[in-house]
Structures are given as C-alpha cells and as structure tokens.
Design a protein around this motif. Sequence first.
Motif, PDB file in Angstrom:
ATOM      1  N   ASP A  29       0.902  -1.023   0.048  1.00  0.00           N
ATOM      2  CA  ASP A  29       0.276   0.255  -0.292  1.00  0.00           C
ATOM      3  C   ASP A  29       1.035   1.030   0.354  1.00  0.00           C
ATOM      4  O   ASP A  29       2.235   1.162   0.113  1.00  0.00           O
ATOM      5  N   CYS A  30       0.520   2.465  -0.525  1.00  0.00           N
ATOM      6  CA  CYS A  30       0.862   4.153  -0.404  1.00  0.00           C
ATOM      7  C   CYS A  30       1.913   4.120  -1.322  1.00  0.00           C
ATOM      8  O   CYS A  30       3.282   4.979  -1.239  1.00  0.00           O
ATOM      9  N   GLY A  31       1.664   3.115  -2.301  1.00  0.00           N
ATOM     10  CA  GLY A  31       3.209   3.638  -3.582  1.00  0.00           C
ATOM     11  C   GLY A  31       2.026   4.756  -4.155  1.00  0.00           C
ATOM     12  O   GLY A  31       3.525   5.758  -4.623  1.00  0.00           O
TER      13      GLY A  31
ATOM     14  N   VAL B 101      -8.608   1.221   2.260  1.00  0.00           N
ATOM     15  CA  VAL B 101      -7.596   0.707   1.197  1.00  0.00           C
ATOM     16  C   VAL B 101      -8.845   0.254  -0.460  1.00  0.00           C
ATOM     17  O   VAL B 101      -8.610   0.499  -1.939  1.00  0.00           O
ATOM     18  N   ILE B 102      -9.725  -0.542  -0.236  1.00  0.00           N
ATOM     19  CA  ILE B 102     -10.565  -0.961  -1.286  1.00  0.00           C
ATOM     20  C   ILE B 102     -11.426   0.342  -1.710  1.00  0.00           C
ATOM     21  O   ILE B 102     -11.425   0.600  -3.371  1.00  0.00           O
TER      22      ILE B 102
ATOM     23  N   VAL C 282      -1.945  -5.317   4.409  1.00  0.00           N
ATOM     24  CA  VAL C 282      -2.450  -4.025   5.135  1.00  0.00           C
ATOM     25  C   VAL C 282      -2.848  -4.421   6.225  1.00  0.00           C
ATOM     26  O   VAL C 282      -2.035  -4.167   7.524  1.00  0.00           O
ATOM     27  N   LEU C 283      -3.520  -5.048   6.849  1.00  0.00           N
ATOM     28  CA  LEU C 283      -4.081  -5.705   7.871  1.00  0.00           C
ATOM     29  C   LEU C 283      -3.006  -7.066   8.493  1.00  0.00           C
ATOM     30  O   LEU C 283      -3.143  -6.740   9.654  1.00  0.00           O
ATOM     31  N   GLY C 284      -2.956  -7.508   7.898  1.00  0.00           N
ATOM     32  CA  GLY C 284      -1.548  -8.365   8.386  1.00  0.00           C
ATOM     33  C   GLY C 284      -0.186  -7.704   9.039  1.00  0.00           C
ATOM     34  O   GLY C 284      -0.077  -8.008  10.418  1.00  0.00           O
ATOM     35  N   LEU C 285      -0.408  -5.777   8.437  1.00  0.00           N
ATOM     36  CA  LEU C 285       0.954  -5.547   9.086  1.00  0.00           C
ATOM     37  C   LEU C 285       0.553  -4.694  10.654  1.00  0.00           C
ATOM     38  O   LEU C 285       0.945  -4.313  11.341  1.00  0.00           O
ATOM     39  N   THR C 286      -0.624  -4.901  10.825  1.00  0.00           N
ATOM     40  CA  THR C 286      -1.939  -3.984  12.376  1.00  0.00           C
ATOM     41  C   THR C 286      -0.783  -4.768  13.204  1.00  0.00           C
ATOM     42  O   THR C 286      -0.868  -4.451  14.010  1.00  0.00           O
ATOM     43  N   LEU C 287      -1.118  -6.586  12.515  1.00  0.00           N
ATOM     44  CA  LEU C 287      -0.394  -7.353  13.738  1.00  0.00           C
ATOM     45  C   LEU C 287       0.923  -7.136  14.458  1.00  0.00           C
ATOM     46  O   LEU C 287       1.017  -7.275  15.688  1.00  0.00           O
ATOM     47  N   ARG C 288       2.505  -6.426  13.730  1.00  0.00           N
ATOM     48  CA  ARG C 288       3.190  -5.823  14.324  1.00  0.00           C
ATOM     49  C   ARG C 288       2.668  -4.393  14.190  1.00  0.00           C
ATOM     50  O   ARG C 288       3.482  -4.089  15.747  1.00  0.00           O
ATOM     51  N   GLU C 289       2.204  -3.681  14.396  1.00  0.00           N
ATOM     52  CA  GLU C 289       2.132  -1.949  14.719  1.00  0.00           C
ATOM     53  C   GLU C 289       0.550  -1.596  14.907  1.00  0.00           C
ATOM     54  O   GLU C 289       0.081  -1.623  13.909  1.00  0.00           O
ATOM     55  N   PRO C 290      -0.408  -2.242  16.101  1.00  0.00           N
ATOM     56  CA  PRO C 290      -1.731  -1.894  16.357  1.00  0.00           C
ATOM     57  C   PRO C 290      -1.899  -0.128  16.002  1.00  0.00           C
ATOM     58  O   PRO C 290      -3.070   0.126  16.594  1.00  0.00           O
TER      59      PRO C 290
ATOM     60  N   PHE D 213      -0.100   2.632   8.685  1.00  0.00           N
ATOM     61  CA  PHE D 213       0.761   3.203  10.381  1.00  0.00           C
ATOM     62  C   PHE D 213       2.195   2.762   9.147  1.00  0.00           C
ATOM     63  O   PHE D 213       2.863   3.646   8.719  1.00  0.00           O
ATOM     64  N   THR D 214       1.947   1.799   8.950  1.00  0.00           N
ATOM     65  CA  THR D 214       3.288   1.388   8.315  1.00  0.00           C
ATOM     66  C   THR D 214       4.231   0.921   7.290  1.00  0.00           C
ATOM     67  O   THR D 214       4.405   1.733   7.410  1.00  0.00           O
ATOM     68  N   ALA D 215       2.236   1.330   6.796  1.00  0.00           N
ATOM     69  CA  ALA D 215       3.372   1.047   4.857  1.00  0.00           C
ATOM     70  C   ALA D 215       3.088   2.810   4.413  1.00  0.00           C
ATOM     71  O   ALA D 215       4.247   3.124   3.953  1.00  0.00           O
ATOM     72  N   LYS D 216       2.457   3.365   6.189  1.00  0.00           N
ATOM     73  CA  LYS D 216       2.731   4.996   5.140  1.00  0.00           C
ATOM     74  C   LYS D 216       4.000   5.749   5.679  1.00  0.00           C
ATOM     75  O   LYS D 216       4.250   6.761   4.917  1.00  0.00           O
TER      76      LYS D 216
END
Length: 564
Positions: A90-92, A157-158, A394-402, A536-539
């Motif tokens: 995301d955020c490309g 996102v969608i 993107v949802l998976g990245l929230t497990l690392r940084e909620p 958050f993580t992607a941006k």
Amino acid sequence: MSRLVKKSPSVCTDLPLSSSDVCNKLHLMKEFLRSSYGPTARLKQVHNNIGGSVVTSSTSSVLLQAIASSQPIISLIRSSILNHVSRFSDCGLFAAVFCLCLLEQAGQCGLRKNVMIKVNKHLLALCTGYLQQEDCGCKVKLDFCSSQSLITLARSVISSKPTCVLTEPESDHISRLAVQAFLLTVPCNIPDTVRLGRTVTITIEGHSVLKSAVFPGLLLSMPESLCFDSLCSPLHVVLFSISLAGDLSEIGDGRIEMHQGVDVDSQILDQLLELGKQVLKDGVKLFLCQKVIHPVLQHYLRCNGVIVIERLGVSLMEPLIQLTGAQPVATLHATIPSTVYGKVHNVCIRQFGCKTLLHLHPAGESAICSMILCHRNETMLNELKLVCQTTEHVLGLTLREPFALLGGGCTETHLAAYVRHKSKNEVSESTSVLGCSQTEYLLAADAFCRSLELVATSLEHDGGTSLIDLTHAHHWTLPSDVTEEHLEGVMAPCGCGVVESCQNKTRSYLDTKYAGFSPAPLLTASPLQATVLDSFTAKVNALGVAVETANLVLDVRYVIQDVN
C-alpha cells in the motif's frame, strides 16, 4: 557476412535535473500519478506502441510496471516505489507523488542541492519521530476487541481504487469479507513464532459483487462429472508434487536402459497402478496432484471410491500442506511412508456460477480460508482481486504495529502544520546542526511542507478546492459549485471524518500561505472514530522511501548511458 556497425560512445549527462527535458518528464510523471490518486481518481489505460494488451488501472503496482522510460532518473524512481510496494503493498502512489513533489519544489526554491538533502533528512526524522509518539495527533490506536476499526481500514484501502467500480453497499460487503478472511488466517493457538495462514482467492466473472463470500478451508476446482457418496470423516489425503502422467521425464536424471521387447509404457503404467493399490490399502480417500494424473490411474482410483483432483498448480501446494498436514510426495519408486499422509474433516461440493468447487473442511484448527470474488467484467475483477490482496497485507501489518493514520489528506496537512511550527520555533538549533543559513532552512522546510500539502490536494479531481483548518490542521474540500460566502452549513466533515464541522474554526486555502501554528489535539472521551484510515506501517515507510529517493535523485551529478 553480417554488417559491422561502429559502436557509439556512451552519453554522459551533467546535472540531469537542470535539463528541461528531464524536468518535463518528471512533471508529466507527477501529473500522471497525481490524477490516479484517491477514491475519485481518473482511470488510466496503458498501451505500448508495438501492440499488446491494454492495462486499465489506478493502482501503483500495475501502472508503474506497465510504463517504461528511457530516462534513468524516471527508472530509478519507478524501481524505488515498486520495491516499497512489493514489501508493503500500500501507499505506493503516496510515495511516488510526494517524491516527485519534493523534486519539483526543490527546483523551484533554487537552493543548493546539498542543503535540500540535509534539510529533507532532518525533517523526515522530525516527522517519523512525531508519528512514533503516543500523543501524535494523526495516529489512531486500533481496537482489536472490535472489528469496526479493521473494517474501516479495509474499506479505506478498497474504496481508494476506483477501477473496482464498487457501489457503497458493495464496498462495505467486500470490506467485511476482507476482515473476515484476515481473521480466519490468524492462528488461534499462537506459538513462539506467529505464522499467518493463507487466503486463496477464486474469481468468478459475470456475477454481482454481493455474491462474493468467504469460507473456512480450501476450495478446489474439480471436474463437473465428479460425484461421490458420503464419506466417513476424517478423510486421509495424499499429495503429489510430480507428474503422474507416465512421462519418462518425471523418472529422474540419468541414463535409461531399455531391454529389447520391453513395453516402457506398460511398465510405467504398472508402476502407477501399484502406487494406486498402496494408497487404497492405506485408506486414502482424497488423491491430489500438482500436475497431471494418468487417465487409467484416475479411473482405477475413482472406481474404488477415491476423490481424484489433478492440475492443482504450484500456488495451491503450500495452502494444502498447511490445511491437511500432508507432505508432498515427489517420487514413484519408493513405498509411501504413512507419515506423509494428511487428513481433512470432510468434503462437499459447492457451485458458484459456472464453476464447480470441492470444499475441503480442515480436520482441526486451520488458518486457511477461501475467498470467492465476483464482479461484472474481467478488468474490474482483476483490480478487485489485487485490492483484496493488498487489504489482506495491510491488515496483517496491524499485528506488528496496531495503529493507523488518519486518511483523506488529514495526516499530510497535520504533518505539514507540525513541521512548519517546529521548524520556525527551532530554527537556530537546526541551522547550527545542519550548517546552513536560517533563510535556506526555512525555504527548504517550506518546500517540504508544500510537498505534503500537494499530496493532500491530489485527492481532489472534480474541480474542488482544498482547505486546512487552523486549529487541528485537518484537510477539507470545498466543492467547485460552492463559494466561500455560502460555505456555512454545506461543509462535510474533514477528509478523515473525525472533525465534523469547521464552521467555528479559522481556515485557509492550501495553496496560500498561512500563519504557523501548533495543531491542537482532539480532546474526546472515547477513541477517535475516523471514517478513512491509512496503514500506519506502510505510510511511515512510504514517507521514508519518498524522501530518500528524492535525496538520491538530487544527489545525482552525472548520468552515463550506453546508447548502443
């Protein structure tokens, strides 16, 4: 004899950013990507000049892969953004537009390149440090006790991909399915090392999006003629990763000696049937193969009550291993050990449009699920599948940084106001560290903030005007058919939906200068309920990639090209 052509010397370009041709190409790329940014973006059709398929999309990964340029600076930026997208999905477009705005603003302010580079690095550290703070005004903590914040993130996102052409009910439906699929891939029993499961996507063209669904377990394509009686659970499964078509190429490397009068085909078929007898003896009821199975072996197994599925493909092997616990068999010439067999709880047949699918139900806890995606035509369906895969990541990245960041341009305007305020208040300390004058520092900081604001304004494509409120520094859009005199009572909430009205707040147009201020926090008893959220993580990573790529381009002194 072939004609000899004299080799041309390489072309060396000094200070490429001072070339009007390079600057025009960068500006064209910026406008191309800006017009593809956001929920109301304009779709792009990319077609090369020598033929080939037409690509229709507004997604960065598709657009950047479809376009090509002979200009090395363009290729450098393109590769950098695609590398970010391959890691974070995301955020490309945010990274690309921000990077190109930084380059354009650097050229307009006329500062030395080394000053711009140092100030950009300093302000990037200022932004990332602020975003990591607990009291950051544009960061939202995600509540995993409720699925609502995850659905909001998924919907953001969608809905940002207009090529999907979704109505609001369809967007809500797909968002809920994306979150449901994500939650099914999170294992219930968390070991020391968390390993997410997989979502297998099956696309069906020509049906309503609202018929899309998610199922726990795995759906496999199967022949329409296949039928079977009710089977006792659990069912034992064997999984082959080699071809069982009887090809000599699958026997292995080395020298093959054939005796005179020996029928090789019969010998191989006998070997296959021996294999079939063994799996029947071991109680196998589900026979799966990545490649092709010989028709005689298929007939033999099916006559003995075994369900046979072939041509699974390599992409389904890992989900099958996770779901069944089977280990893929890669040889015909050894007895199959009992340890390689897996099992499923049960199987059933599901019909979706023209597709007949075999549904494998896991025997125990499993983090594998299947998503049926329906849409009206192929282009929309391909884009929807890509967007759902991005949403899952993107949802998976929230497990690392909620956490999530406020969307709709509010994070960009908030950061711009924060950086302007901090850079003016700390100008003496910053200039002493960076070794530049206060005027240079403030000009470079203004270019940085202006670039962030340009990203926010890129969300508007219908002639509207972007504003910033001078209290919380959120982003607002004034419709093109509304004048400022009639603004009261018609302003919708801010871009992220957190601030409901700016009627009692001072506001300013984003393309004009306004007095610096410190963005006030939103004081609410409950957590912020935004309607648009960004990863958050992607941006945060995209922010770093954009600044670092811009600095790399600013630092290029020579470009040497082989023109042969």
